[in-house]
Design an enzyme around this catalytic site. Structure first.
Site, short mmCIF file in Angstrom:
data_model
loop_
_atom_site.label_atom_id
_atom_site.label_comp_id
_atom_site.label_asym_id
_atom_site.label_seq_id
_atom_site.Cartn_x
_atom_site.Cartn_y
_atom_site.Cartn_z
N GLY A 78 0.80 -1.08 -0.05
CA GLY A 78 0.03 -0.04 -0.01
C GLY A 78 0.82 1.29 0.18
N ARG A 142 1.26 -5.75 -4.99
CA ARG A 142 1.35 -6.59 -3.90
C ARG A 142 1.74 -8.14 -4.19
NH1 ARG A 142 -0.45 -4.72 0.73
NH2 ARG A 142 -2.05 -2.88 0.54
N ASP A 173 5.12 -7.84 5.55
CA ASP A 173 5.12 -8.75 4.43
C ASP A 173 6.06 -8.69 3.58
OD1 ASP A 173 3.23 -10.14 5.84
OD2 ASP A 173 1.56 -9.17 4.78
N LYS A 199 8.04 0.65 5.62
CA LYS A 199 7.03 1.41 5.05
C LYS A 199 5.74 0.87 5.27
CE LYS A 199 4.25 -0.10 2.34
NZ LYS A 199 3.42 -0.77 1.82
N THR A 200 4.80 1.61 6.08
CA THR A 200 3.46 1.32 5.94
C THR A 200 2.94 2.39 6.92
OG1 THR A 200 1.54 -0.10 6.37
CG2 THR A 200 3.54 -0.29 7.96
N ASP A 202 0.13 1.84 8.55
CA ASP A 202 -0.55 1.25 9.78
C ASP A 202 0.22 1.23 10.84
OD1 ASP A 202 -2.21 0.33 7.51
OD2 ASP A 202 -1.74 -1.55 7.78
#
Ligand code: FBP
Length: 550
Positions: A78, A142, A173, A199-200, A202
């Site tokens: 993402g 992804r 992941d 990175k994220t 979240d």
């Protein structure tokens, strides 16, 4: 490309590098490391990259004359604000070492490596993207890199382009895949280093050694701006309850940070719901009680923040998802052969254990169906597609009517729904993320010069001004444990969930009753890119409280 006035001004921003990275560096080794859990299994799976030492960089008074290097870069998963700055930092870092170095971007995620789709990133191209949001410079995807065929196919193009280092910018992941790739290339002496970058949005790729993932700061600031605006609107008309679902996949870090920023009436934290072994009805009752209590004071309005992963954390639903994952992995063909939704529902009901079948049957049909739809390539339920905010508000409305009938509620309840996720993932990076990302990319170039593989680029001391950040590398295997994915035990980076004894949650828990019954909204306003440091350069409150708690 036509640029807005802000884009033009922002292009001139010079990210502030940690002081140690402003000259030549040498890597200093710390102690050998161990994985966070399942040490024996992880060591067996990563014989060449397990147990490596942590690294930090120090100034190097006697640098040699480093050779030019060709580097590949991949954006994976993402979008998160600051990805372009990681690439700018990497570009500047490898050019600083030797101006003949070259950077290639693989297109649309890890799939670009396998399918040999790439472009060279030149200074003209990179200058168009400095300090901008988005991943559009090379695109993202992804595709899960996991098979030997994929790795070998990737190696063909790396050899063709004479690339000796690959930087994978991704979440837990993708960095897991980076570690597996690093191990494989090392095991066959391919001569390709693999470096990861955290990175994220979240915020769930963090641990004792990686303080935060990039993008979390900007995305939560964007959501907090809009939540603040909604709260001011709702405090003006005093007639709506706003149910706001926030991205974040499993972890509730985004919801918690936005709650700390905006002081809403209610914020549900999935990790707490799980720890309390709550049912969906318990969560509904909790919200309905606050709605009723506020109504007693004439306040028929409010704000509710809901993490998108909530449904997965209701213990009964969690057990159901675990069994569904195995069922759908083991009987994939049978399930795919069914053509109608009803047939699929009956198939699932008849193959589940009694307890899980009962949970499945109790969920609204749309939500139950969503749990059986395709997982993402990493085996995750696509929680962003489940409309939890609508599910909860409908159940709260029903509960309030029951309370009214029993004489325990006498208010008005009108709900509005929002889902904030995609709105924040490509925002122009805040100064924090612009500096952090540029530094991570530049630091990755230093790890490449140091000749290491299987490391994640790391900057620490992040609540201090960026010039004081500590730069180095963390072996990815150090963050791993074994988890069940697609019905099999796999080595993966351990996901960081909200800690219920951590400082950010404790701060929230100490305030939430006051925020529930009294209206204590705060209005953070939009991200500021220009102005005094106390307005423009503040890290997230999560990071601030975590550091205060140390
Ligand atoms: P990453 O873990 O890859 O950074 O993805 C973050 C995220 O934004 C989650 O919050 C969300 O659940 C998911 O991506 C949505 O995925 P998609 O972009 O495929 O719709």
């Amino acid at each position: 490309m036509k640029k807005s006035a802000l884009q033009k001004a922002r292009a001139a921003y010079r990210p502030k590098l940690p002081i140690v990275l402003t000259g030549a560096v040498k890597a200093v080794e710390g102690h050998p490391t161990q994985s966070v859990a399942d040490q024996e299994e992880i060591q067996k799976l990563f014989p060449n990259t397990y147990g490596l030492p942590e690294l930090h960089f120090e100034k190097n008074p006697n640098p040699g004359a480093p050779k030019a290097v060709n580097v590949g870069v991949i954006l994976s998963g993402g979008q998160a604000p600051g990805g372009h700055n990681v690439i700018s930092g990497l570009f500047d870092g490898i050019k600083k070492v030797n101006r003949n170095s070259r950077l290639y971007g693989f297109l649309m995620g890890p799939g670009g490596l396998v399918e040999h789709r790439y472009m060279e990133i030149t200074s003209e191209i990179i200058d168009e993207y400095r300090n901008t949001g988005g991943f559009d410079i090379i695109g993202s995807g992804r595709t899960k890199l996991e098979t030997k065929e994929q790795f070998d196919k990737g190696l063909e193009i790396l050899r063709e382009l004479n690339i000796s280092a690959l930087v994978i910018i991704g979440g837990d992941d993708s960095n897991t895949n980076a570690a597996v790739l690093a191990e494989y290339y090392k095991s066959i002496n391919a001569g390709v280093q693999v470096i990861g970058c955290p990175k994220t949005i979240d915020g769930d790729l963090k641990n004792d050694v990686i303080e935060t993932s990039f993008g979390f700061d900007t995305a939560t600031k964007v959501y907090s701006e809009v939540i603040g605006n909604i709260q001011r609107d709702c405090n003006s008309s005093k007639k709506y309850w706003h149910f706001i679902k926030l991205m974040g996949r499993s972890a509730s870090h985004i919801a918690l940070e936005c709650a700390l920023q905006c002081q809403p009436n209610i914020c549900i934290i999935s990790e707490e719901v799980e720890a309390n072994n709550s049912t969906l009805q318990d969560v509904v009752n909790y919200i309905a009680d606050i709605v009723a209590k506020r109504a007693e004071n004439g306040n028929n309005f409010g704000s509710v923040l809901i993490p998108e992963g909530l449904i997965e954390f209701i213990p009964a639903v969690k057990a159901l998802i675990a069994e569904l994952n195995d069922l759908l992995a083991n009987k994939a063909e049978e399930f795919a052969a069914l053509t109608t939704e009803e047939e699929q529902r009956q198939f699932v009901l008849s193959n589940l254990s009694e307890a899980n079948a009962a949970t499945y049957a109790s969920l609204p049909a749309g939500v139950a169906r969503q749990l059986t739809l395709d997982r993402d390539p990493h085996g995750n339920v696509q929680v962003s597609l489940i409309e939890t905010e609508k599910l909860l508000s409908a159940m709260v409305a029903t509960r309030l009517e029951e309370m009214r009938a029993a004489g325990n509620y006498n208010g008005k309840f009108t709900a509005m729904h929002h889902f904030f996720g995609y709105e924040g993932r490509c925002a122009d990076p805040s100064n924090f993320d612009a500096d952090y990302c540029y530094g991570l990319g530049y630091n990755a170039a230093c790890l490449i010069s140091a000749g290491v593989t299987g490391y994640m680029s790391s900057l620490r001391n992040l609540t201090k001004p960026s010039v004081q950040w500590i730069a180095g590398g963390i072996p990815v295997t150090m963050m791993m444990n074994m988890e069940r994915r697609h019905g099999e035990m796999k080595p993966v980076i351990q996901k960081a969930l909200v800690k219920l004894d951590g400082a950010p949650f404790l701060k929230f828990a100490s305030k939430r009753d006051d925020w529930a019954y009294n209206t204590c909204y705060t209005y953070p306003g939009p991200i500021q890119y220009f102005g005094p440091a106390e307005v423009c350069d503040q890290p997230s409150l999560t990071l601030k409280y975590e550091h205060q708690g140390k």
